[in-house]
Structures are given as structure tokens and as C-alpha cells.
Design a protein around this motif. Structure first.
Motif, short mmCIF file in Angstrom:
data_model
loop_
_atom_site.label_atom_id
_atom_site.label_comp_id
_atom_site.label_asym_id
_atom_site.label_seq_id
_atom_site.Cartn_x
_atom_site.Cartn_y
_atom_site.Cartn_z
N PHE A 22 0.84 -1.20 0.00
CA PHE A 22 0.00 0.00 0.00
C PHE A 22 0.88 1.25 0.00
O PHE A 22 0.63 2.20 -0.74
CB PHE A 22 -0.90 0.05 1.24
CG PHE A 22 -2.00 -0.98 1.29
CD1 PHE A 22 -2.55 -1.54 0.15
CD2 PHE A 22 -2.50 -1.38 2.52
CE1 PHE A 22 -3.58 -2.48 0.23
CE2 PHE A 22 -3.53 -2.31 2.61
CZ PHE A 22 -4.07 -2.86 1.46
N GLU A 23 1.90 1.25 0.86
CA GLU A 23 2.78 2.41 0.97
C GLU A 23 3.54 2.67 -0.32
O GLU A 23 3.66 3.80 -0.76
CB GLU A 23 3.72 2.24 2.16
CG GLU A 23 2.99 2.36 3.49
CD GLU A 23 3.80 1.92 4.69
OE1 GLU A 23 5.01 1.63 4.55
OE2 GLU A 23 3.21 1.85 5.79
N LYS A 24 4.05 1.61 -0.95
CA LYS A 24 4.77 1.76 -2.23
C LYS A 24 3.86 2.32 -3.31
O LYS A 24 4.30 3.06 -4.20
CB LYS A 24 5.36 0.44 -2.68
CG LYS A 24 6.56 0.01 -1.89
CD LYS A 24 7.10 -1.31 -2.40
CE LYS A 24 8.02 -1.93 -1.44
NZ LYS A 24 9.36 -1.85 -1.56
N LEU A 25 2.58 1.97 -3.25
CA LEU A 25 1.61 2.41 -4.26
C LEU A 25 0.97 3.75 -3.92
O LEU A 25 0.22 4.30 -4.72
CB LEU A 25 0.52 1.34 -4.43
CG LEU A 25 0.98 0.03 -5.05
CD1 LEU A 25 -0.08 -1.05 -4.85
CD2 LEU A 25 1.27 0.23 -6.53
N GLY A 26 1.22 4.24 -2.70
CA GLY A 26 0.60 5.50 -2.27
C GLY A 26 -0.88 5.34 -1.96
O GLY A 26 -1.65 6.29 -2.08
N ILE A 27 -1.29 4.15 -1.54
CA ILE A 27 -2.69 3.87 -1.21
C ILE A 27 -2.92 4.17 0.26
O ILE A 27 -2.21 3.66 1.13
CB ILE A 27 -3.03 2.40 -1.51
CG1 ILE A 27 -2.94 2.13 -3.01
CG2 ILE A 27 -4.41 2.03 -0.97
CD1 ILE A 27 -3.09 0.68 -3.41
N ASP A 28 -3.91 5.04 0.53
CA ASP A 28 -4.28 5.32 1.92
C ASP A 28 -4.99 4.09 2.49
O ASP A 28 -5.90 3.55 1.87
CB ASP A 28 -5.24 6.51 1.99
CG ASP A 28 -4.54 7.82 1.64
OD1 ASP A 28 -3.33 7.94 1.92
OD2 ASP A 28 -5.21 8.71 1.09
#
Length: 122
Positions: A22-28
């Protein structure tokens, strides 16, 4: 030597945290409440819940459970998931993999019932 697809999925879902993807993809994301599902387009209502205990995400809209394996397949198409699974086995050893996977119940029909009840309560 290739790892069986089912075992590959289980290894990746167990040992690669969805939160790091999620963090690598910028997903909240939230570990305490609902979030927007990264597996389909939705902008109005958060329709998924990430379960920290199982490292799985339940999508209320699709009535489906997703794991790290699914995120890799959807967003990191150039990544060889079998190679990742083999790397995890080489790093941890087959005994540790068997020990960890032996204690994991990978039944995606049970987890969603709790989530669905929480969703109905809200």
C-alpha cells in the motif's frame, strides 16, 4: 524449479505485508476502519477493510478477499511472483515456511463474516 501457484500465493500472502505494498503504491489505508478498495474504482464510499491479523483485505462490494499476491499481480505486473516466493523460501528455509503455513488457516470464507457484521453495524 517452480513453486506450485497455490503455495506461491500462500507464501506471498503470509510473508509480504500488504501495508508495505500500500505504501509503495501510495494507497491510503487504515488498520482500524474501512478504506477504499484498491482492486476496483470507487470514490464515494470506502468499501474494503484490511485485516492486520490475516494480512488480507475484504472487499464489501465484490464480496471477495484479497492478499499481497493479488496486489502484486495487479500493480506490479513486471514482478515474477514465483521468483519472490522462491526467494522467501531460500531466505527462511523450508522448515520455517512449513511451520508458518501450517499454523495459518487460509480460509477466505470465514474472515469476511466478521467484517460484514461490522459493516452492517455502521
Amino acid at each position: 524449479m517452480e513453486i506450485d501457484k497455490n503455495l506461491e500465493r500462500k507464501i506471498i500472502n503470509k510473508f509480504i505485508p500488504m501495508t508495505s505494498l500500500f505504501e509503495k503504491l501510495g494507497i491510503d489505508y487504515s488498520t482500524h476502519s474501512n478504506m477504499f478498495c484498491p482492486f476496483h474504482h470507487n470514490e464515494n464510499t470506502p468499501s474494503a477493510h484490511y485485516h492486520t491479523d490475516s494480512n488480507l483485505l475484504w472487499c464489501y462490494s465484490e464480496q471477495r478477499m484479497y492478499g499481497s499476491y493479488n496486489l502484486l499481480k495487479l500493480y506490479f505486473t513486471e514482478v515474477d511472483t514465483n521468483k519472490i516466493a522462491k526467494g522467501i523460501v531460500e531466505k527462511l528455509g523450508i522448515d520455517e515456511i512449513e511451520n508458518q503455513l501450517g499454523t495459518v488457516e487460509y480460509d477466505d470464507t470465514i474472515q469476511f463474516e466478521k467484517s460484514l457484521e461490522k459493516f452492517r453495524e455502521r
